[in-house]
Structures are given as C-alpha cells and as structure tokens.
Design a protein around this motif. Structure first.
Motif, PDB file in Angstrom:
ATOM      1  N   PHE A 201      44.319 -43.295  30.303  1.00 16.21           N
ATOM      2  CA  PHE A 201      45.321 -43.826  31.248  1.00 16.21           C
ATOM      3  C   PHE A 201      47.311 -43.047  30.484  1.00 16.21           C
ATOM      4  O   PHE A 201      47.443 -43.952  29.477  1.00 16.21           O
ATOM      5  CB  PHE A 201      45.116 -45.723  30.508  1.00 16.21           C
ATOM      6  N   PRO A 202      47.149 -42.089  30.957  1.00 16.81           N
ATOM      7  CA  PRO A 202      48.147 -41.727  29.825  1.00 16.81           C
ATOM      8  C   PRO A 202      49.590 -42.177  29.835  1.00 16.81           C
ATOM      9  O   PRO A 202      50.455 -41.705  29.272  1.00 16.81           O
ATOM     10  CB  PRO A 202      48.187 -39.681  30.412  1.00 16.81           C
ATOM     11  N   ASN A 203      50.368 -42.864  30.575  1.00 15.54           N
ATOM     12  CA  ASN A 203      51.072 -43.192  30.900  1.00 15.54           C
ATOM     13  C   ASN A 203      50.959 -44.334  30.554  1.00 15.54           C
ATOM     14  O   ASN A 203      52.460 -45.506  30.257  1.00 15.54           O
ATOM     15  CB  ASN A 203      51.673 -43.146  32.433  1.00 15.54           C
ATOM     16  N   LEU A 204      50.058 -45.159  29.759  1.00 15.13           N
ATOM     17  CA  LEU A 204      50.225 -46.279  29.374  1.00 15.13           C
ATOM     18  C   LEU A 204      50.593 -46.922  28.296  1.00 15.13           C
ATOM     19  O   LEU A 204      50.429 -46.350  26.946  1.00 15.13           O
ATOM     20  CB  LEU A 204      48.310 -46.460  29.595  1.00 15.13           C
ATOM     21  N   PRO A 205      51.544 -47.967  28.112  1.00 13.81           N
ATOM     22  CA  PRO A 205      52.361 -47.695  26.899  1.00 13.81           C
ATOM     23  C   PRO A 205      50.972 -48.593  25.478  1.00 13.81           C
ATOM     24  O   PRO A 205      50.322 -48.796  26.022  1.00 13.81           O
ATOM     25  CB  PRO A 205      53.074 -48.586  27.087  1.00 13.81           C
ATOM     26  N   TYR A 206      51.864 -47.848  24.885  1.00 15.78           N
ATOM     27  CA  TYR A 206      50.696 -47.680  23.513  1.00 15.78           C
ATOM     28  C   TYR A 206      49.313 -47.516  23.716  1.00 15.78           C
ATOM     29  O   TYR A 206      48.605 -48.011  23.103  1.00 15.78           O
ATOM     30  CB  TYR A 206      50.723 -49.430  22.792  1.00 15.78           C
ATOM     31  N   SER A 207      49.622 -46.208  24.081  1.00 18.52           N
ATOM     32  CA  SER A 207      47.905 -46.198  24.453  1.00 18.52           C
ATOM     33  C   SER A 207      47.283 -45.746  23.646  1.00 18.52           C
ATOM     34  O   SER A 207      46.551 -45.177  22.840  1.00 18.52           O
ATOM     35  CB  SER A 207      47.303 -44.925  25.345  1.00 18.52           C
ATOM     36  N   ASN A 208      48.368 -44.627  22.285  1.00 20.87           N
ATOM     37  CA  ASN A 208      47.502 -43.699  21.165  1.00 20.87           C
ATOM     38  C   ASN A 208      47.731 -45.166  19.763  1.00 20.87           C
ATOM     39  O   ASN A 208      47.569 -45.248  18.875  1.00 20.87           O
ATOM     40  CB  ASN A 208      49.649 -43.247  20.884  1.00 20.87           C
ATOM     41  N   THR A 209      47.970 -46.224  20.330  1.00 26.51           N
ATOM     42  CA  THR A 209      48.135 -47.249  18.805  1.00 26.51           C
ATOM     43  C   THR A 209      46.710 -47.172  19.014  1.00 26.51           C
ATOM     44  O   THR A 209      46.471 -47.543  17.407  1.00 26.51           O
ATOM     45  CB  THR A 209      48.863 -49.153  19.738  1.00 26.51           C
ATOM     46  N   ILE A 210      45.638 -47.670  19.271  1.00 23.36           N
ATOM     47  CA  ILE A 210      44.291 -46.792  19.457  1.00 23.36           C
ATOM     48  C   ILE A 210      44.000 -46.070  20.254  1.00 23.36           C
ATOM     49  O   ILE A 210      43.759 -46.028  21.642  1.00 23.36           O
ATOM     50  CB  ILE A 210      43.647 -48.894  20.212  1.00 23.36           C
ATOM     51  N   THR A 211      44.082 -44.708  19.527  1.00 24.14           N
ATOM     52  CA  THR A 211      43.569 -43.451  20.264  1.00 24.14           C
ATOM     53  C   THR A 211      42.199 -43.840  20.468  1.00 24.14           C
ATOM     54  O   THR A 211      41.981 -43.080  21.399  1.00 24.14           O
ATOM     55  CB  THR A 211      43.921 -42.397  19.847  1.00 24.14           C
ATOM     56  N   ASP A 212      41.315 -43.325  19.035  1.00 23.64           N
ATOM     57  CA  ASP A 212      40.272 -43.492  19.364  1.00 23.64           C
ATOM     58  C   ASP A 212      39.389 -44.907  19.542  1.00 23.64           C
ATOM     59  O   ASP A 212      39.742 -46.133  18.675  1.00 23.64           O
ATOM     60  CB  ASP A 212      39.451 -42.168  17.847  1.00 23.64           C
ATOM     61  N   ALA A 213      37.932 -45.489  19.635  1.00 20.23           N
ATOM     62  CA  ALA A 213      37.101 -45.776  20.224  1.00 20.23           C
ATOM     63  C   ALA A 213      36.978 -45.947  18.727  1.00 20.23           C
ATOM     64  O   ALA A 213      36.297 -45.660  17.859  1.00 20.23           O
ATOM     65  CB  ALA A 213      35.697 -45.663  20.718  1.00 20.23           C
ATOM     66  N   PRO A 214      36.229 -47.523  18.064  1.00 17.93           N
ATOM     67  CA  PRO A 214      35.943 -47.964  16.401  1.00 17.93           C
ATOM     68  C   PRO A 214      35.526 -47.046  15.393  1.00 17.93           C
ATOM     69  O   PRO A 214      35.164 -46.449  15.141  1.00 17.93           O
ATOM     70  CB  PRO A 214      35.457 -49.058  16.803  1.00 17.93           C
ATOM     71  N   SER A 215      34.115 -46.608  16.727  1.00 13.07           N
ATOM     72  CA  SER A 215      33.026 -45.844  16.423  1.00 13.07           C
ATOM     73  C   SER A 215      32.730 -44.863  16.904  1.00 13.07           C
ATOM     74  O   SER A 215      33.025 -45.514  18.369  1.00 13.07           O
ATOM     75  CB  SER A 215      31.754 -46.911  15.789  1.00 13.07           C
ATOM     76  N   PRO A 216      32.355 -43.704  16.713  1.00 11.49           N
ATOM     77  CA  PRO A 216      31.839 -43.076  17.729  1.00 11.49           C
ATOM     78  C   PRO A 216      30.881 -43.213  18.990  1.00 11.49           C
ATOM     79  O   PRO A 216      30.594 -42.814  20.387  1.00 11.49           O
ATOM     80  CB  PRO A 216      30.773 -41.484  16.524  1.00 11.49           C
TER      81      PRO A 216
END
Ligand code: NAG
Ligand code: NAG
Ligand code: NAG
Ligand code: NAG
Ligand code: NAG
Length: 226
Positions: A201-216
């Motif tokens: 969802f590149p256009n979703l706001p704050y998609s960068n706030t939680i970028t990676d899943a909590p663990s692999p």
C-alpha cells in the motif's frame, strides 16, 4: 408533584440494581466509554451499554473521570484496551486523538455531531469487531463488521491461549473517517500475509510508521475499512 419523580427514581434505581446484578452474574466486563464534548474528555467505565451520545446518562450511570487533552499519549503505538471500547466524538481531531494507533479488540464508534467529516485514515491495531453509529442525516442505521473471529474459538476452548496460527499474525486496520458520512454501507477489504505494508500500500498514509513486521516470521493482516 413529587410522586412521578419518586416513581422515576425507583425505576432508575431498580434498573441500576438489575444492571449491576446482571453484570455480576454474567461476569461481564465493563466497557470503557470515552467521549469528547466541548474540549472536555471523559473516560468512563460502564457496566451496561449507554444509548449513543447520551452524555448525561453516561455521567450518571458510569464511573467517569475527566482526562486532560495534554495527558493523552500521542506516542505510536497508542494505548491498549483489554476491555471493549466505545468512543463518542463529533470531529476527526478528537477521534484521531483517542483512536489513532490504539490497540483494541471490540470497538464501537459513535459520531455525535452532524457536521460531515473529512476523509482521514486512522490506524487501529488488533481490531476484531467494529460497530458504527452515526448521527449524520444521511447515515444508515447502526452497522457492524467482523474482521476476525479468533476470540470466539478461544472462548469456546476456555483457554486463554491464542490459537497457534494467530501468534504470527499482526492485525492492523485503517479506518477512513468519511465512512461516518453514510454515503455507502460499511465495507472492509483485507490483505493477508503482508510483510511490508509500504510495499503493498504505497499510498496508504503512515505505512512507514510500522514498516517491517514485528519479527521475521510474523506477517500483517491489513484491513481497510471504508
Ligand atoms: C481510560 O481509562 C482506562 C482505564 O483506567 C485507561 O487504561 C485508558 O488509558 C484511559 N484512556 C484515556 C484516553 O485516558
Ligand atoms: C463498572 O462500572 C460501574 C458503573 O457502571 C462502576 O461503578 C464500577 O466501578 C466499574 N467496575 C470496574 C471494575 O471498573
Ligand atoms: C496517526 O498516527 C500517525 C503515527 O503516529 C501520525 O503520523 C498521523 O498523523 C496520525 N493521524 C492523525 C489523523 O492524527
Ligand atoms: C465469524 O463467525 C461466524 C459464525 O460464528 C461466521 O459466520 C463468519 O463468517 C465469521 N467471520 C469471519 C470474518 O471469520
Ligand atoms: C506468504 O508469503 C511468503 C513470501 O512472501 C510465501 O512464501 C508464503 O507462501 C505466503 N503464505 C501464504 C499463506 O500465502
């Protein structure tokens, strides 16, 4: 003159006793009700459902305290509620303050004003069920949505353990506040197995706030509510 009043009081008292006993017998947990009204925020614990936007009834029947707006954490993630949560609000600013990045399983949102809301995306973590009430003239009757059902299975098993498959899943919902304007029915769209929200969802706001899943080995289930 006094008679109808005392009758009313008697009825209210009986109802209160009934609610208390009912709550006690069913072991039902109180709902947290938070409402924002005239720059005043009240945080209540209610043993029963209160009619939407009935501020005086809530103040009367629930156990409430005033919360200073400055005292509300704007950290991400926000507060986590183990009880059901009900929010009454009349603008997106107060809803954002109370809801954005909050963790809650069962949520009820009631729009108490009639001014149309702008479209703003708010994130909710771990959401299972959502109920919506809107005072907007064009709004549909109350609507609800089940995002996932894991809690039912847990209750039936009488086990506090989450089903094994849920351990690796992290639920995040994005709610479009324009849905309160009631131009269409409440809908949701979920994408499972997302490891990076910003990739999907590149256009979703704050998609960068939680970028990676909590663990692999954990992935997101991303739900858009609109
Ligand atoms: C409301 O009260 C509950 C229980 O005391 C607390 O966990 C929660 O953080 C409070 N919320 C706000 C916005 O003050
Ligand atoms: C539940 O709500 C009632 C009021 O409705 C209040 O008196 C009671 O203290 C609350 N219980 C808890 C555990 O917060
Ligand atoms: C919601 O929280 C995110 C992350 O803290 C923040 O960037 C965004 O501005 C907030 N949105 C609103 C409408 O408050
Ligand atoms: C939730 O459970 C009900 C039956 O208990 C089922 O009909 C419904 O499809 C389920 N919803 C989801 C999202 O799993
Ligand atoms: C989840 O994604 C990974 C890699 O992106 C893939 O290997 C796996 O098969 C996917 N699982 C499901 C259930 O779709």
């Amino acid at each position: 003159m006094l008679r109808p009043i005392s009758k009313y009081h008697l009825m209210t008292t009986s109802l209160l006793i009934f609610w208390s006993v009912h709550g006690f017998v069913t072991g039902q947990k109180n709902t947290t009700l938070i409402f924002a009204k005239d720059d005043n925020i009240r945080n209540c614990s209610c043993a029963t459902d209160i009619r939407d936007c009935d501020y005086s009834l809530a103040n009367l029947v629930c156990s409430c305290k005033t919360v200073l707006q400055q005292a509300i954490s704007r950290a991400t993630p926000g507060p986590s509620y183990s009880s059901d949560l009900t929010l009454w609000f009349s603008d997106t600013t107060s809803l954002s303050l109370l809801l954005n990045f909050t963790s809650v399983h069962n949520l009820k949102l009631s729009l108490c004003g009639t001014t149309p809301l702008p479209s703003v995306y708010l994130a909710v973590l771990g959401l299972r069920r959502l109920r919506i009430h809107s005072s907007a003239a064009t709004a549909a009757p109350d609507q609800s949505l089940v995002i996932h059902n894991l809690s039912d299975r847990i209750t039936k098993d009488e086990s506090d353990l989450e089903p094994r498959e849920s351990k690796n899943l992290f639920y995040i919902s994005y709610l479009d506040t324009a849905l309160f304007n009631g131009h269409s029915l409440l809908k949701s769209y979920s994408v499972v197995n997302v490891s990076r929200i910003s990739d999907h969802f590149p256009n979703l706001p704050y998609s960068n706030t939680i970028t990676d899943a909590p663990s692999p080995d954990q992935t997101y289930i991303v739900t858009l509510i609109y």
